[in-house]
Design a protein around this motif. Structure first.
Motif, PDB file in Angstrom:
ATOM      1  N   ASN A  79       0.809  -1.225   0.000  1.00  0.00           N
ATOM      2  CA  ASN A  79       0.000   0.000   0.000  1.00  0.00           C
ATOM      3  C   ASN A  79       0.839   1.270   0.000  1.00  0.00           C
ATOM      4  OD1 ASN A  79       0.949  -0.114   2.633  1.00  0.00           O
ATOM      5  ND2 ASN A  79      -0.993   0.534   3.539  1.00  0.00           N
ATOM      6  N   PRO A  97      -6.261   6.416  -6.352  1.00  0.00           N
ATOM      7  CA  PRO A  97      -5.946   5.496  -5.257  1.00  0.00           C
ATOM      8  C   PRO A  97      -5.691   4.094  -5.803  1.00  0.00           C
ATOM      9  CG  PRO A  97      -8.279   6.091  -5.244  1.00  0.00           C
ATOM     10  CD  PRO A  97      -7.612   6.988  -6.235  1.00  0.00           C
ATOM     11  N   LEU A 118      -7.434   5.526  -0.421  1.00  0.00           N
ATOM     12  CA  LEU A 118      -6.716   4.252  -0.454  1.00  0.00           C
ATOM     13  C   LEU A 118      -7.046   3.408   0.768  1.00  0.00           C
ATOM     14  CD1 LEU A 118      -4.745   2.372  -1.804  1.00  0.00           C
ATOM     15  CD2 LEU A 118      -2.855   3.678  -0.815  1.00  0.00           C
TER      16      LEU A 118
END
Length: 397
Positions: free
Chosen positions: A190, A350, A312
């Motif tokens: 991420n 995102p 996100l």
């Protein structure tokens, strides 16, 4: 006391479907792996793109090819649906291997592990993404406005030729999913470091190394001092890396060298840390340990870093839920290496990364591998995530 309603998940409904795909998927993977497709090997890259075009067309996607010399074709596939979500999936077909690598190390399977050039980085991820789209199509799921797949041809060298195409398409979409591989079954990336590249050039004074050594000013010696200073920056900058490579100088053995250069790769998780690293490198370049030497430093900005954002985090929650539905406890991790997720996040989309299958030893021809039994699990998780995004309010659906 009110209870939090359970989160609807969808991955579990795709697992058995993915298991039925396994044999065909592996057959197709063998076909792709056994085509040399190192960056700039345009003939092989175009052969792979032709197969991907055929398989995506069979799923109702409209496919266009976008050549970028000298890398070959990029592929863009689009399919319209009946909902609101606009999702972009990204992978690459180029590898780091030289021509002839397939002959040295063709595709093979031993004890549930597949080997071959590009088997995990990232031809298996590309195929897994296609089969996740197939699973949605066969289930009759069309609650999206548009799905777009982009396979590019030069990711391994920084996506120099394909970056404008990726950035332009990214502006049309609200979610990005990158099919790079994972190191473990429960890993999702991420955040990634960004990169800057530098060329440091030192000019000294040439002189005969035997008859008049004191008249010379060695550019090599000055560069050596600077390389040590660069290495010492690691103690000053947390989570920033400095890697010096491609060291060069004059070749004459009897001449004190008046030219020396190196390249420097700098990686950091924020633009601020990269800018501070740039200031430190400029200070090193401005000083000198060897008198009468001069140094120039050229900075080239690479792919930007990306870190988590509120949008996100919503994606992270969704993929964690889909992983839980399959018995996985997903771990969201940062990674120092870059990918095309950096470009998508830099364009404001995102993006979750490393949604592909599990493997390792990337960029090692003899050892690169894919763990075959992770294809159905990670593939069904991806299909479930796609459905989850489409039925959420993240994209206004």
């Amino acid at each position: 006391m009110s209870q939090i309603p359970p989160v609807n998940t969808y991955a579990q409904s795709y697992l058995s479907r993915f298991q039925t795909y396994q044999d065909e998927l592996l057959q197709r993977l063998e076909t792709l792996v056994n085509i040399d497709s190192g960056t700039r090997q345009a003939q092989g890259i175009n052969r792979i793109m032709a197969y991907l075009q055929e398989w995506l067309t069979e799923l109702g996607f409209t496919v266009t090819l976008h050549p970028s010399e000298p890398f070959g074709n990029n592929l863009v596939a689009r399919r319209k649906g009946k909902g609101k979500a606009r999702i972009m999936l990204v992978g690459h077909v180029d590898t780091v291997y030289e021509a002839g690598s397939v002959e040295k190390r063709p595709f093979c399977i031993r004890d549930g592990i597949a080997y071959g050039p590009g088997v995990i980085d990232m031809k298996s991820g590309d195929l897994m993404g296609i089969y996740a789209l197939r699973a949605l199509a066969e289930a009759g799921f069309e609650q999206y406005d548009e799905l777009c797949v982009v396979f590019n041809n030069d990711e391994e060298v920084g996506s120099a030729g394909s970056a404008p195409l990726l950035k332009a398409i990214a502006k049309e979409f609200s979610v990005g999913l990158v099919l790079e591989p994972a190191s473990t079954l429960e890993q999702i990336i991420n955040s990634r470091k960004g990169t800057n590249k530098y060329i440091m050039q030192v000019a000294g004074i040439a002189s005969h190394s035997g008859s008049s050594p004191t008249k010379g000013r060695s550019a090599v010696l000055e560069l050596a001092h600077k390389i040590i200073a660069i290495h010492n920056l690691h103690s000053l900058f947390h989570n920033v890396t400095f890697n010096v490579t491609d060291i060069r100088s004059n070749e004459q053995l009897n001449i004190i060298p008046d030219k020396a250069s190196c390249q420097i790769s700098v990686r950091g998780y924020t633009n601020q840390s990269l800018d501070k690293a740039a200031e430190a490198l400029e200070q090193i370049a401005a000083g000198s340990s060897v008198p009468d030497t001069r140094t120039t430093l050229i900075r080239t900005r690479g792919r930007p870093p990306y870190t988590s954002t509120p949008a996100l985090k919503r994606l992270e929650e969704m993929v964690v839920a889909e992983g839980q539905a399959l018995g996985l406890k997903l771990v969201l991790e940062p990674r120092g290496g870059v990918s095309d997720a950096n470009l998508l996040m830099g364009a404001g989309v995102p993006t979750l990364d490393s949604l592909g299958p599990v493997g390792g030893n990337l960029h090692n021809l003899q050892k690169e591998y894919l763990q075959i039994d992770t294809l159905p699990i990670r593939g069904s998780m991806l299909a479930g995530l796609l459905q989850h995004i489409c039925l959420s309010n993240l994209t206004g659906a």
